[in-house]
Design a protein around this motif. Structure first.
Motif, mmCIF file in Angstrom:
data_model
loop_
_atom_site.group_PDB
_atom_site.id
_atom_site.type_symbol
_atom_site.label_atom_id
_atom_site.label_comp_id
_atom_site.label_asym_id
_atom_site.label_seq_id
_atom_site.Cartn_x
_atom_site.Cartn_y
_atom_site.Cartn_z
ATOM 1 N N SER A 274 41.196 27.609 38.178
ATOM 2 C CA SER A 274 42.650 27.494 38.265
ATOM 3 C C SER A 274 43.345 28.753 37.773
ATOM 4 O O SER A 274 44.377 29.160 38.319
ATOM 5 N N LEU A 275 42.788 29.409 36.736
ATOM 6 C CA LEU A 275 43.399 30.631 36.222
ATOM 7 C C LEU A 275 43.217 31.778 37.214
ATOM 8 O O LEU A 275 44.115 32.607 37.390
ATOM 9 N N ILE A 276 42.066 31.814 37.887
ATOM 10 C CA ILE A 276 41.845 32.845 38.903
ATOM 11 C C ILE A 276 42.869 32.702 40.019
ATOM 12 O O ILE A 276 43.406 33.690 40.529
ATOM 13 N N ASP A 277 43.154 31.459 40.400
ATOM 14 C CA ASP A 277 44.196 31.218 41.412
ATOM 15 C C ASP A 277 45.550 31.714 40.906
ATOM 16 O O ASP A 277 46.346 32.280 41.667
ATOM 17 N N GLU A 278 45.817 31.506 39.629
ATOM 18 C CA GLU A 278 47.085 31.962 39.054
ATOM 19 C C GLU A 278 47.171 33.492 39.101
ATOM 20 O O GLU A 278 48.227 34.044 39.438
ATOM 21 N N TRP A 279 46.079 34.179 38.768
ATOM 22 C CA TRP A 279 46.082 35.640 38.861
ATOM 23 C C TRP A 279 46.411 36.078 40.280
ATOM 24 O O TRP A 279 47.259 36.931 40.503
ATOM 25 N N ALA A 280 45.709 35.466 41.253
ATOM 26 C CA ALA A 280 45.876 35.863 42.652
ATOM 27 C C ALA A 280 47.300 35.640 43.139
ATOM 28 O O ALA A 280 47.830 36.426 43.932
ATOM 29 N N ASN A 281 47.929 34.575 42.672
ATOM 30 C CA ASN A 281 49.285 34.246 43.119
ATOM 31 C C ASN A 281 50.362 35.041 42.382
ATOM 32 O O ASN A 281 51.506 35.086 42.831
ATOM 33 N N SER A 282 49.987 35.647 41.259
ATOM 34 C CA SER A 282 50.984 36.313 40.425
ATOM 35 C C SER A 282 50.985 37.827 40.532
ATOM 36 O O SER A 282 51.998 38.464 40.235
ATOM 37 N N VAL A 283 49.848 38.421 40.904
ATOM 38 C CA VAL A 283 49.819 39.879 40.981
ATOM 39 C C VAL A 283 50.763 40.368 42.076
ATOM 40 O O VAL A 283 50.924 39.712 43.111
ATOM 41 N N LYS A 284 51.408 41.501 41.840
ATOM 42 C CA LYS A 284 52.379 42.068 42.774
ATOM 43 C C LYS A 284 51.908 43.439 43.246
ATOM 44 O O LYS A 284 51.346 44.215 42.479
ATOM 45 N N LYS A 285 52.188 43.739 44.491
ATOM 46 C CA LYS A 285 51.804 45.028 45.045
ATOM 47 C C LYS A 285 52.696 46.122 44.481
ATOM 48 O O LYS A 285 53.920 46.048 44.563
ATOM 49 N N GLN A 286 52.063 47.123 43.894
ATOM 50 C CA GLN A 286 52.811 48.242 43.320
ATOM 51 C C GLN A 286 51.897 49.453 43.183
ATOM 52 O O GLN A 286 50.684 49.341 43.331
ATOM 53 N N LYS A 287 52.482 50.587 42.903
ATOM 54 C CA LYS A 287 51.695 51.800 42.736
ATOM 55 C C LYS A 287 51.016 51.767 41.377
ATOM 56 O O LYS A 287 51.651 51.525 40.348
ATOM 57 N N VAL A 288 49.690 52.002 41.388
ATOM 58 C CA VAL A 288 48.889 51.925 40.166
ATOM 59 C C VAL A 288 47.915 53.095 40.133
ATOM 60 O O VAL A 288 47.394 53.519 41.171
ATOM 61 N N GLU A 289 47.672 53.618 38.936
ATOM 62 C CA GLU A 289 46.615 54.598 38.741
ATOM 63 C C GLU A 289 45.351 53.860 38.309
ATOM 64 O O GLU A 289 45.365 53.123 37.324
#
Length: 410
Positions: A274-289
């Motif tokens: 369930s927490l893995i699903d939460e990570w997947a649903n919460s991460v946002k596309k952005q510029k990252v190093e």
């Protein structure tokens, strides 16, 4: 006592494919296996494919009855399905996995080896071919060396030579009656590839505070990123989650990184489907190093031990009921092994020698930085179905480094 052995094999380069069996079935099973492995591998790397294990166990389940069948269905989370429904789901899963896809190379192969003269149910053979497309071949297990060489050649052929010399002559005796083998091979590339000239030698700090030098890839690009907290500060407060898609956007590598001073073991108990699903649903596309180690790893897991601790016990004992395979009452599972291979590099192939520099701007950060210079957890999943088919952790990257090149230090 007549013996029955099966093995689950996996060869993967750069990524693996995942598909959905039913709801979170595979994800929940993956998490259960992971926690069993970390309980016995206190400070070791972990790597396994729940998909490969599910297929291998599914072939055994096809021949199980009574309490033996009940244990398997409960351990794999099939209780919520109608009896036998999982076989159709595994079949559909394999079919979807091997569908034509221009962004990756993927193959699944299953084989059933029978002792000459040993009779098994015609229906079992038919169902093996129906659900698993298994090849069926008669051999003489008393000729251990010959059989080992023969099956090893099959394994190498179906894993692009990534898994070699898996069997020895001692693995087969005159008591062996059947062997089931599952092999999965996948090769894919990053959607946004790392440039080899940006790879440098980096210091990696292990949980015992010792440091090792590893090849560290680098790129700045758009990825799915988020910062999370355990809510109680028990895991050191905020931790980072990064998701990096492979070509085609269907597959991705998801990584979890604790703060530098927080041991990975402190964070691992949080891991749930369930927490893995939460990570997947919460991460946002952005510029990252991103600073990510380049490595490859091959791991062997004693499935007999892991499955037993998950509650699959009877098939390994004299009480085993595998009567759907043969009327012989002494049939039981003797060997259960899972072998996996994973390579993470710049573009899905061997990296070239490097030159150039990376600007190490830790003091003036314009974008979020995710620097995997201490132990981390990872999984590879299907972004559409959310199914996890590869899971592990990196504790000792020096044991995994793909090596072969010299790099400048940062």
């Amino acid at each position: 006592m007549q013996l029955f052995g099966f093995l689950s094999l996996l060869a993967v380069q750069a990524a693996v494919l995942s598909l959905n069996i039913h709801d979170d079935t595979i994800s929940e099973f993956a998490v259960k296996v992971y926690h069993e492995l970390r309980a016995t591998k206190e400070d070791e790397n972990i790597l396994f494919s729940p998909l490969s294990i599910a297929i291998a166990v599914g072939m055994v389940e096809l021949g199980a009855r009574g309490a033996s069948l009940k244990e398997i269905r409960h351990a794999l989370g099939y209780d919520k399905l109608k009896n036998g429904e999982e076989f159709s789901l595994l079949k559909d899963l394999s079919s979807m996995m091997t569908a034509q896809e221009k962004h990756y190379v993927l193959s699944i192969a299953n084989s059933l080896y029978l002792q000459n003269g040993f009779h098994i149910s015609d229906k079992f053979i038919q169902l093996m071919k129906k659900y698993f497309k298994a090849e069926v071949e008669n051999v003489d297990f008393s000729q251990g060396s010959t059989v080992a060489d023969h099956i090893n050649a099959w394994v190498e052929n179906h894993t692009n030579n990534r898994v070699q010399n898996l069997f020895s002559s001692e693995d087969f005796t005159e008591l062996t009656k059947l062997a089931l083998v599952n092999a999965i091979y996948f090769k894919g590339n990053w959607k946004s590839q790392f440039r080899p000239e940006n790879t440098r030698t980096f210091s990696f700090t292990k949980d015992d505070e010792s440091e090792v030098q590893i090849p560290m890839m680098y790129q700045k690009g758009e990825f799915y990123y988020g910062e999370f907290t355990d809510g109680s500060n028990e895991a050191g407060g905020v931790y980072q989650v990064l998701e990096m898609p492979y070509e085609g956007d269907e597959l991705s590598l998801m990584l979890l990184l604790s703060r530098q001073e927080v041991l990975l073991a402190t964070l691992e108990p949080l891991v749930k489907a369930s927490l893995i699903d939460e990570w997947a649903n919460s991460v946002k596309k952005q510029k990252v190093e991103v600073y990510l180690p380049r490595f490859k790893v091959e791991e062997t897991v004693d499935l007999k031990d892991v499955l037993s601790r998950l509650g699959i016990v009877e098939i390994f004992s004299r009480q085993a009921d595998l009567s759907a395979i043969s009327e012989n009452k002494d049939l039981c599972v003797d060997k259960a092994v899972h072998k996996s291979y994973l390579e993470i590099n710049e573009e899905g192939s061997e990296a070239a020698a490097a030159s150039g520099m990376i600007a190490n701007s830790r003091m003036a950060v314009l974008y979020p930085q995710v620097i995997f210079d201490h132990p981390f957890f990872f999984l590879i999943r299907n972004r559409r179905t959310a199914c996890i088919v590869f899971m592990g952790r990196v504790m000792h990257p020096e044991a995994l480094s793909s090596g072969g090149h010299d790099f400048e230090e940062l």
